[in-house]
Scaffold this active site. Structure first.
Site, PDB file in Angstrom:
ATOM      1  N   TYR A   1       0.865  -1.183   0.000  1.00 52.63           N
ATOM      2  CA  TYR A   1       0.000   0.000   0.000  1.00 52.63           C
ATOM      3  C   TYR A   1       0.897   1.228   0.000  1.00 52.63           C
ATOM      4  O   TYR A   1       1.851   1.309   0.770  1.00 52.63           O
ATOM      5  CB  TYR A   1      -0.882  -0.023   1.260  1.00 52.63           C
ATOM      6  CG  TYR A   1      -1.750   1.203   1.439  1.00 52.63           C
ATOM      7  CD1 TYR A   1      -2.874   1.403   0.639  1.00 52.63           C
ATOM      8  CD2 TYR A   1      -1.449   2.149   2.413  1.00 52.63           C
ATOM      9  CE1 TYR A   1      -3.680   2.526   0.820  1.00 52.63           C
ATOM     10  CE2 TYR A   1      -2.250   3.263   2.600  1.00 52.63           C
ATOM     11  CZ  TYR A   1      -3.363   3.449   1.796  1.00 52.63           C
ATOM     12  OH  TYR A   1      -4.162   4.556   1.975  1.00 52.63           O
TER      13      TYR A   1
ATOM     14  N   ASP B   1       9.342   2.760  -1.001  1.00 46.75           N
ATOM     15  CA  ASP B   1       8.393   3.432  -0.107  1.00 46.75           C
ATOM     16  C   ASP B   1       8.788   3.062   1.317  1.00 46.75           C
ATOM     17  O   ASP B   1       8.522   1.956   1.782  1.00 46.75           O
ATOM     18  CB  ASP B   1       6.974   2.962  -0.441  1.00 46.75           C
ATOM     19  CG  ASP B   1       5.940   3.575   0.494  1.00 46.75           C
ATOM     20  OD1 ASP B   1       6.326   4.157   1.527  1.00 46.75           O
ATOM     21  OD2 ASP B   1       4.741   3.458   0.190  1.00 46.75           O
TER      22      ASP B   1
ATOM     23  N   LYS C   1       5.534   9.215   8.537  1.00 48.32           N
ATOM     24  CA  LYS C   1       5.423   8.637   9.893  1.00 48.32           C
ATOM     25  C   LYS C   1       6.530   9.111  10.840  1.00 48.32           C
ATOM     26  O   LYS C   1       6.443  10.197  11.379  1.00 48.32           O
ATOM     27  CB  LYS C   1       5.319   7.123   9.810  1.00 48.32           C
ATOM     28  CG  LYS C   1       4.046   6.709   9.023  1.00 48.32           C
ATOM     29  CD  LYS C   1       3.718   5.260   9.174  1.00 48.32           C
ATOM     30  CE  LYS C   1       2.618   4.818   8.232  1.00 48.32           C
ATOM     31  NZ  LYS C   1       1.269   5.115   8.669  1.00 48.32           N
TER      32      LYS C   1
END
Ligand code: HOZ
Length: 426
Positions: free
Chosen positions: A143, A238, A266
């Site tokens: 994702y 990613d 994050k």
């Protein structure tokens, strides 16, 4: 009597789709009422009914030093007192960009944005602008945020183009994304053999963290690097989830693979909205205002968010930080494995740095199909047992878990004891 969590959830559903601002939070896959949190301190969170939990979600990864760490809170307060946003450059942005580039050798330049979704969306546009090609390769189960090009699932056969996995994504756009199997080097090789000259980029979670946790086979990442170089495609790691989480240099440092572009989020915002994309100078020079690939944002590099990120990364760079975090995480995974084995529960578990995956099947999965074969009903039983005992895991069998540096051995030992009780009643 109806609980405060239930009251809030009912009110939320009147005004917010599904009562939540991000779907997994709605507890749809595990059932029951989402917990509305009112406070977090160190390794614990407290819900609206006043119940306290040891937290293994950590805001889905950012809170690597725990909730409301005093140094992070002080940095945020200081920054807020100096102004919430300017829509103009500030010194903190330069400090954060420099720190990121010094921490990950693949980053020669970096652009700050406000979320991981923005980072991956911008990196893909950049890869397409740089190569002059449209085709994107991604992997089933990885994702990368919710931009249109990435909400795509595999077509009906290998090497067919993707289909939208969300309403509102044009089928025409999905045709520019090829979705392959994670950890399948041969599939990747075949895709390049057929479409190589049209591939703008391969994007991958080097450690997959959005289909539970799946470790990469080393040959998969090295094949990817070699094929991208051979065919002139941009390799995008990613690292929104893995950056500063699986080790100081991210997954790329851990596996010794240098991507062309990296996306971050994050941890680099320490719980505030920050994302980043960066990489080779030659590619980054295509980003506006230096080059023709447009990307912008009023809140990009927001001074308060950047202050939280800088304070967090300062703590993360302390000597021995990742070794201790990995040790604590292993204490949890070893303890859970032993508890399940003692009661004959079909269960496996693994950790990489401060991330872990737990699976209701005998062996850790290596592919999307394997992770899908986990016993979801068993996970839901475990989840609710642990929740009732005051231990908050992600409310889905397909999410990774996170330990923070604020967790102590005693917190983890308490979680293992609770798991033993849950497994004993299996
Ligand atoms: N899909 C996100 C984790 N993989 C959940 C984000 C959230 O609910 O905050």
């Amino acid at each position: 009597m109806i609980s405060r969590n239930q009251q809030l959830f009912e009110r939320a559903q009147q005004f917010i789709p599904g009562g939540v601002n991000s779907p997994v939070r709605a507890f749809r896959s595990v059932g029951g009422t989402p917990r509305f949190f009112v406070a977090g301190l160190g390794p614990r969170v407290t819900d609206a009914d006043g119940k306290s939990y040891v937290d293994y979600v950590g805001s889905w990864g950012p809170l690597i030093v725990g909730h409301a760490h005093p140094e992070v809170v002080a940095a945020v307060r200081d920054a807020a007192l100096r102004g919430l946003s300017f829509g103009a450059p500030t010194e903190g942005e330069v400090d954060l960009a420099e720190l990121l580039c010094r921490s990950m050798p693949a980053l020669e330049m970096v652009r700050l944005v406000s979320s991981g979704t923005e980072a991956t969306m911008s990196a893909i546009r950049l890869a397409r602008g740089y190569t002059g090609r449209d085709l994107l390769i991604k992997f089933e189960g990885c994702y990368h945020g919710h931009s249109d090009s990435l909400l795509v699932k595999a077509g009906s056969g290998m090497l067919t183009f993707g289909h939208p996995s969300s309403g509102g994504v044009p089928a025409d756009l999905a045709r520019h994304t090829l979705v392959l199997d994670y950890n399948d080097s041969e599939g990747l090789e075949a895709a390049f053999a057929e479409h190589g000259s049209r591939v703008a980029a391969v994007i991958v979670e080097a450690v997959a963290g959005n289909m539970n946790l799946i470790a990469p086979r080393p040959a998969f990442l090295s094949a990817m690097r070699e094929l991208c170089s051979r065919y002139g495609a941009v390799l995008i790691f990613d690292e929104v989830m893995t950056g500063f989480r699986v080790g100081g240099g991210g997954a790329q440092g851990l596996y010794g693979i240098t991507p062309d572009l990296t996306t971050l989020g994050k941890v680099i915002g320490g719980g505030m909205p920050v994302g980043a994309f960066g990489g080779r100078r030659e590619i980054m020079a295509k980003v506006a205002p230096l080059g023709p690939v447009y990307q912008a944002g009023t809140l990009s590099g927001n001074p308060v968010a950047v202050a939280a990120g800088l304070a967090t990364l300062k703590l993360v760079h302390a000597p021995g930080f990742h070794e201790r975090l990995a040790r604590l995480t292993r204490q949890l995974t070893d303890g859970l494995a032993a508890a399940a084995a003692k009661h004959g529960v079909s269960f496996s578990v693994q950790s990489i740095g401060g991330m872990f995956g737990l699976y209701f099947r005998d062996q850790c999965p290596q592919t999307y199909a394997e992770v899908m074969s986990c016993d979801r009903e068993a996970f839901n039983r475990f989840f609710h047992g642990m929740l009732a005992a005051g231990h908050y895991f992600a409310p889905s069998a397909f999410e990774a878990g996170f330990v923070s540096a604020a967790h102590g051995e005693a917190d983890i030992a308490a979680t293992v004891v609770a798991a033993e009780t849950v497994f004993a009643a299996w």
